[in-house]
Design a protein around this motif. Structure first.
Motif, PDB file in Angstrom:
ATOM      1  N   GLY A 124     -14.356  31.187 -12.054  1.00 21.38           N
ATOM      2  CA  GLY A 124     -12.914  30.984 -12.065  1.00 21.38           C
ATOM      3  C   GLY A 124     -12.231  31.534 -13.299  1.00 21.38           C
ATOM      4  N   TRP A 125     -12.974  31.669 -14.405  1.00 21.74           N
ATOM      5  CA  TRP A 125     -12.405  32.231 -15.634  1.00 21.74           C
ATOM      6  C   TRP A 125     -12.521  33.752 -15.678  1.00 21.74           C
ATOM      7  N   LEU A 126     -13.376  34.327 -14.838  1.00 14.49           N
ATOM      8  CA  LEU A 126     -13.665  35.757 -14.909  1.00 14.49           C
ATOM      9  C   LEU A 126     -12.941  36.575 -13.846  1.00 14.49           C
ATOM     10  N   CYS A 127     -12.657  35.990 -12.711  1.00 13.43           N
ATOM     11  CA  CYS A 127     -12.024  36.728 -11.612  1.00 13.43           C
ATOM     12  C   CYS A 127     -10.530  36.892 -11.875  1.00 13.43           C
ATOM     13  N   PRO A 128     -10.020  38.122 -11.845  1.00 14.95           N
ATOM     14  CA  PRO A 128      -8.575  38.338 -12.039  1.00 14.95           C
ATOM     15  C   PRO A 128      -7.765  37.595 -10.984  1.00 14.95           C
ATOM     16  N   VAL A 129      -6.568  37.204 -11.357  1.00 15.43           N
ATOM     17  CA  VAL A 129      -5.620  36.459 -10.521  1.00 15.43           C
ATOM     18  C   VAL A 129      -6.120  35.031 -10.294  1.00 15.43           C
ATOM     19  N   VAL A 130      -7.371  34.893  -9.860  1.00 18.11           N
ATOM     20  CA  VAL A 130      -7.926  33.552  -9.654  1.00 18.11           C
ATOM     21  C   VAL A 130      -7.944  32.769 -10.963  1.00 18.11           C
ATOM     22  N   ASN A 131      -8.197  33.481 -12.080  1.00 14.66           N
ATOM     23  CA  ASN A 131      -8.266  32.790 -13.369  1.00 14.66           C
ATOM     24  C   ASN A 131      -6.909  32.322 -13.882  1.00 14.66           C
ATOM     25  N   LEU A 132      -5.841  32.597 -13.129  1.00 10.57           N
ATOM     26  CA  LEU A 132      -4.525  32.113 -13.524  1.00 10.57           C
ATOM     27  C   LEU A 132      -4.258  30.693 -13.032  1.00 10.57           C
ATOM     28  N   LEU A 134      -7.165  28.655 -11.068  1.00 10.97           N
ATOM     29  CA  LEU A 134      -8.330  27.849 -10.727  1.00 10.97           C
ATOM     30  C   LEU A 134      -8.881  27.021 -11.886  1.00 10.97           C
ATOM     31  N   PRO A 135      -8.985  27.541 -13.120  1.00  9.76           N
ATOM     32  CA  PRO A 135      -9.563  26.725 -14.191  1.00  9.76           C
ATOM     33  C   PRO A 135      -8.899  25.358 -14.387  1.00  9.76           C
ATOM     34  N   PRO A 136      -7.558  25.266 -14.419  1.00 11.87           N
ATOM     35  CA  PRO A 136      -6.988  23.913 -14.575  1.00 11.87           C
ATOM     36  C   PRO A 136      -7.268  23.011 -13.385  1.00 11.87           C
ATOM     37  N   ARG A 137      -7.356  23.560 -12.182  1.00 12.65           N
ATOM     38  CA  ARG A 137      -7.678  22.743 -11.015  1.00 12.65           C
ATOM     39  C   ARG A 137      -9.092  22.160 -11.127  1.00 12.65           C
ATOM     40  N   MET A 138     -10.026  22.971 -11.647  1.00  8.87           N
ATOM     41  CA  MET A 138     -11.394  22.484 -11.812  1.00  8.87           C
ATOM     42  C   MET A 138     -11.448  21.367 -12.848  1.00  8.87           C
ATOM     43  N   VAL A 139     -10.725  21.554 -13.971  1.00  9.14           N
ATOM     44  CA  VAL A 139     -10.713  20.529 -15.017  1.00  9.14           C
ATOM     45  C   VAL A 139     -10.088  19.242 -14.493  1.00  9.14           C
ATOM     46  N   ALA A 166      -0.323  25.732 -19.181  1.00 11.54           N
ATOM     47  CA  ALA A 166       0.928  26.451 -19.417  1.00 11.54           C
ATOM     48  C   ALA A 166       1.004  26.921 -20.868  1.00 11.54           C
ATOM     49  N   CYS A 167       0.588  26.089 -21.808  1.00 16.47           N
ATOM     50  CA  CYS A 167       0.596  26.483 -23.219  1.00 16.47           C
ATOM     51  C   CYS A 167      -0.389  27.605 -23.491  1.00 16.47           C
ATOM     52  N   VAL A 168      -1.533  27.589 -22.792  1.00 15.51           N
ATOM     53  CA  VAL A 168      -2.513  28.670 -22.957  1.00 15.51           C
ATOM     54  C   VAL A 168      -1.913  30.007 -22.530  1.00 15.51           C
TER      55      VAL A 168
END
Length: 226
Positions: A124-132, A134-139, A166-168
């Motif tokens: 989720g952190w490596l795939c373009p667009v998805v990394n915008l 997915l990471p917060p949803r997983m957390v 959002a801050c990131v």
């Protein structure tokens, strides 16, 4: 090695602490969580210091005029801050590697059901667009699944995670704008300094909010295992 809960020395061949009975798995997970928490705190400290220093640099620009303004001197004064943002990015990358190891462990320990496969913790952190998105949803999923939350508490956790992400994103965008900004005119120099201050503030707030998520998830999972 010392126990993360009581501090007693535990032999490597023993699975539980002889003093408090803590399992090695819980002990190791808490140690990783503490390491991530401290690294995030260091990142927040660096970003906050950069923002305060830039605010001091903005003071003489407020009193400058178009006749007294020196673009060369301003460019030399702002150049080190680009290096600071670069170093902060490297530190964030190092912290991110340890954070991913912690999140992978936390995801595996959190009860289901899970919407995504565990591999997406990394992908989720490596795939373009998805990394915008997915990471917060997983957390968020790991957080709310690690404890028993009412609706209001789930919403509060969602606000923390959304604010962190959002801050990131905003901090990265503003840092990029700052490093590529121009100081040819007084107005451009003032704008560039303000962008740098905003970038540092967003990065510091992002690190602080991420510290909150790491602390809460680690606390919930360690308490559940006990």
């Amino acid at each position: 090695m010392p126990c993360a809960l009581c501090g007693d020395i535990i032999p490597t061949e023993v699975a539980r602490c002889p003093a408090c009975g803590a399992w090695a798995r819980r002990r190791d997970f808490r140690a990783v969580g503490v390491a991530v928490f401290m690294l995030l705190g260091f990142n927040a400290f660096i970003a906050l210091g950069s923002g305060i220093s830039l605010l001091r640099l903005a003071h003489p620009l407020r009193g400058a005029t178009h006749d007294t303004y020196d673009p060369d001197a301003t460019g030399r004064a702002l150049a080190p801050y680009s290096d600071v943002f670069l170093i902060g990015g490297v530190m964030a990358g190092v912290t991110g590697l340890l954070y991913l190891a912690w999140l992978w462990r936390a995801y595996g320990q959190s009860p289901g059901p899970h919407r995504h496969h565990r591999a997406w913790v990394v992908l989720g952190w490596l795939c373009p667009v998805v990394n915008l998105w997915l990471p917060p949803r997983m957390v968020y999923e790991v957080w709310v699944n690690s404890g028993r939350y009412r609706t209001a508490e789930r919403q509060a956790a969602g606000l923390v995670v959304a604010g962190w992400w959002a801050c990131v994103l905003v901090g990265l965008l503003l840092a990029r704008m700052f490093t590529g900004g121009s100081v040819d005119t007084l107005a451009e120099a003032r704008f560039d300094v303000h962008v740098g201050v905003a970038a540092a503030a967003c990065q510091a707030l992002a690190a602080a909010l991420c510290m909150a998520t790491v602390f809460q998830i680690t606390r919930l999972q360690v308490a559940r295992d006990s």
